[in-house]
Design a protein around this motif. Structure first.
Motif, mmCIF file in Angstrom:
data_model
loop_
_atom_site.group_PDB
_atom_site.id
_atom_site.type_symbol
_atom_site.label_atom_id
_atom_site.label_comp_id
_atom_site.label_asym_id
_atom_site.label_seq_id
_atom_site.Cartn_x
_atom_site.Cartn_y
_atom_site.Cartn_z
ATOM 1 N N ARG B 83 0.822 -1.197 0.000
ATOM 2 C CA ARG B 83 0.000 0.000 0.000
ATOM 3 C C ARG B 83 0.861 1.254 0.000
ATOM 4 O O ARG B 83 0.475 2.290 -0.554
ATOM 5 C CB ARG B 83 -0.916 -0.022 1.234
ATOM 6 C CG ARG B 83 -1.793 1.188 1.410
ATOM 7 C CD ARG B 83 -2.772 1.325 0.250
ATOM 8 N NE ARG B 83 -3.797 0.297 0.264
ATOM 9 C CZ ARG B 83 -4.400 -0.153 -0.844
ATOM 10 N NH1 ARG B 83 -4.086 0.347 -2.017
ATOM 11 N NH2 ARG B 83 -5.323 -1.092 -0.772
ATOM 12 N N GLY B 90 -6.060 -3.032 -5.295
ATOM 13 C CA GLY B 90 -7.006 -3.572 -4.328
ATOM 14 C C GLY B 90 -6.380 -4.727 -3.572
ATOM 15 O O GLY B 90 -5.693 -5.553 -4.156
ATOM 16 N N ILE B 107 -7.152 -3.801 8.058
ATOM 17 C CA ILE B 107 -7.834 -2.630 7.499
ATOM 18 C C ILE B 107 -6.918 -1.415 7.618
ATOM 19 O O ILE B 107 -6.789 -0.613 6.687
ATOM 20 C CB ILE B 107 -9.159 -2.376 8.239
ATOM 21 C CG1 ILE B 107 -10.094 -3.585 8.073
ATOM 22 C CG2 ILE B 107 -9.831 -1.110 7.719
ATOM 23 C CD1 ILE B 107 -10.541 -3.828 6.665
ATOM 24 N N ASN B 112 -8.579 -3.768 1.476
ATOM 25 C CA ASN B 112 -9.918 -3.376 1.056
ATOM 26 C C ASN B 112 -10.943 -4.474 1.327
ATOM 27 O O ASN B 112 -12.143 -4.217 1.294
ATOM 28 C CB ASN B 112 -9.921 -3.069 -0.442
ATOM 29 C CG ASN B 112 -8.862 -2.059 -0.815
ATOM 30 O OD1 ASN B 112 -7.805 -2.426 -1.317
ATOM 31 N ND2 ASN B 112 -9.128 -0.815 -0.531
ATOM 32 N N VAL B 131 -14.201 -5.048 -4.451
ATOM 33 C CA VAL B 131 -12.969 -4.287 -4.228
ATOM 34 C C VAL B 131 -12.506 -3.624 -5.524
ATOM 35 O O VAL B 131 -12.021 -2.486 -5.513
ATOM 36 C CB VAL B 131 -11.869 -5.210 -3.650
ATOM 37 C CG1 VAL B 131 -10.523 -4.491 -3.621
ATOM 38 C CG2 VAL B 131 -12.251 -5.654 -2.248
ATOM 39 N N GLY B 134 -13.911 -0.434 -5.938
ATOM 40 C CA GLY B 134 -13.583 0.558 -4.920
ATOM 41 C C GLY B 134 -14.299 0.369 -3.601
ATOM 42 O O GLY B 134 -14.166 1.186 -2.697
ATOM 43 N N GLU B 135 -15.059 -0.730 -3.475
ATOM 44 C CA GLU B 135 -15.771 -0.939 -2.224
ATOM 45 C C GLU B 135 -14.901 -1.695 -1.224
ATOM 46 O O GLU B 135 -13.781 -2.091 -1.516
ATOM 47 C CB GLU B 135 -17.056 -1.748 -2.478
ATOM 48 C CG GLU B 135 -17.994 -1.096 -3.479
ATOM 49 C CD GLU B 135 -19.130 -2.035 -3.853
ATOM 50 O OE1 GLU B 135 -19.471 -2.891 -3.036
ATOM 51 O OE2 GLU B 135 -19.663 -1.911 -4.966
ATOM 52 N N THR B 136 -15.431 -1.908 -0.064
ATOM 53 C CA THR B 136 -14.766 -2.721 0.945
ATOM 54 C C THR B 136 -15.635 -3.942 1.210
ATOM 55 O O THR B 136 -16.832 -3.813 1.413
ATOM 56 C CB THR B 136 -14.563 -1.941 2.256
ATOM 57 O OG1 THR B 136 -13.668 -0.870 2.020
ATOM 58 C CG2 THR B 136 -13.993 -2.842 3.337
#
Lengths: 226, 226
Positions: B83, B90, B107, B112, B131, B134-136
């Motif tokens: 990261r 992702g 997290i 993600n 993911v 762009g979601e979790t």
DNA sequence: CCGTGTTTGGTCCGTTCGGCCCATGCAGTT
DNA sequence: AACTGCATGGGCCGAACGGACCAAACACGG
């Protein structure tokens, strides 16, 4: 669903019927997928040892693939129970870590194969084929240590035997956070007796203090971490 | 190799490029097999965290599937490093046990998604899709405990903070079987410093002796049992 | 009936452990 | 510059721990 993949030895497997037992669905599905494609027939899947025992008697598979660490009933004990009622079925154990003591226990419980999970699907397939033919299949590296174990047993000493019921109680209390005086209080015995049990445990588990003993016991599935 | 299987939502996945990282080949192969069939593209596989970090920068995948417990470099730390150099990728974490603290750490490290291994391939696929958008994505049940954690943090106290690097070294050596004098020798520090670190560890892990500290560390995935 | 194993208990002794007080130096952060 | 956290140390003390002996009682199988 799938057109049978053009695999090398798939035709040579006359639909060997498999029972898969693992508490992680991900691994179960991966196994089912790959093994089905390799020509095996998966007749049932179990999420724990108890289910495996039930399904073993109800579905009568040719080979049972058993994970060692499972809730309800661990793989070794499940193998023992299955073997007790069915002497012909092939049992292939899967494990995360190549533990010598667990391997010994598994073989003693009646397992025909013992593989670490860090092996390829082809290796599993080969192991299943071998077990189906009555052979014993071990992960590379385990065979050597297995022989070493046998040789050690042939020697004279018995370094790792089984923990007795009382010793297991002591171990579990230690793992639960009790000190020696507290274990003594819980079990209504003197501290000295607790220390005696611990000394016996250290010998059997090849540990020199309670920390190592508990860790080894966890590895071997003797105690559960709460 | 395979003709793409006629899967339902496979066409809706515009060849999402995946990097798989798990130390168990069996699970890697199962994942690669199933996810490839579900329409994803597996561009690389890593056997440990260090490999994952390397391959993440060299192969530039869209999503990285990281096992939490891996040799060399654990999944959480690998996620942190990845990261740090790549903010867009992702990261989906996989774990054996649904541990609250590890989830929080993951997290925080930039994951993600966080899934327990006891979920279906379809759930993984759904999580990867989420993911990628762009979601979790969290395993069922983990979301609730995650909220509980956030609520607890909103409260006031900080019952379990993080173990420092040095403390982790001490813990690992203890787990490997070293006594206090031996740890001191290994780390080239005095016994007193080791005892100081241990005292600090006891506070942070809510333990009163080394046995409980190591057990708690094992539960939390801080140390690996050899 | 005798041997083996299990569980219970003892003494003695040296080491380890964990808690308690404390201090110094070295990084970041504010 | 002050503060905070981390790592490195010191001394002291009582409790806990592990080893080296030992022994009695009981059960079980040969």
């Amino acid at each position: 669903m799938l057109t049978p993949a053009p695999t090398t030895a798939a035709d040579a497997r006359p639909s060997i019927r498999l029972l898969l037992a693992d508490d992680h669905r991900m691994l179960r599905e991966g196994l089912r997928h790959s093994l089905t494609e390799l020509g095996f027939t998966v007749v049932a899947e179990a999420r724990n040892g108890a289910e495996a025992v039930e399904l073993a008697s109800s579905t009568k598979p040719d080979i049972i693939v058993l994970d060692v660490t499972m809730p309800e009933l661990d793989g070794v004990e499940a193998a023992r129970q299955i073997r007790a009622t069915n002497a012909e079925v092939g049992i292939v154990m899967l494990t995360m870590h190549a533990d010598q003591d667990v391997l010994t226990e598994a073989i003693r419980a009646g397992a025909n194969g013992y593989l670490v999970k860090d092996c390829s699907m082809d290796e599993i397939a080969a192991a299943i084929d071998a077990v189906a033919l009555g052979e014993t299949a071990l992960s590379p590296g385990l065979a050597a240590s297995m022989l070493a174990e046998v040789r050690r047993q042939d020697g004279s000493n018995q370094p790792s035997r089984v923990i007795t019921a009382r010793e297991e109680e002591v171990l579990q209390l230690i793992a639960d956070g009790c000190s020696t005086p507290e274990v003594a209080e819980q079990l209504f015995i003197s501290q000295k007796t607790v220390k005696n049990h611990l000394a016996s445990i250290y010998q059997k588990l090849d540990a020199r203090d309670r920390t190592q003993a508990v860790l080894q016991a966890v590895r071997m599935g003797i105690v559960k971490l709460s």
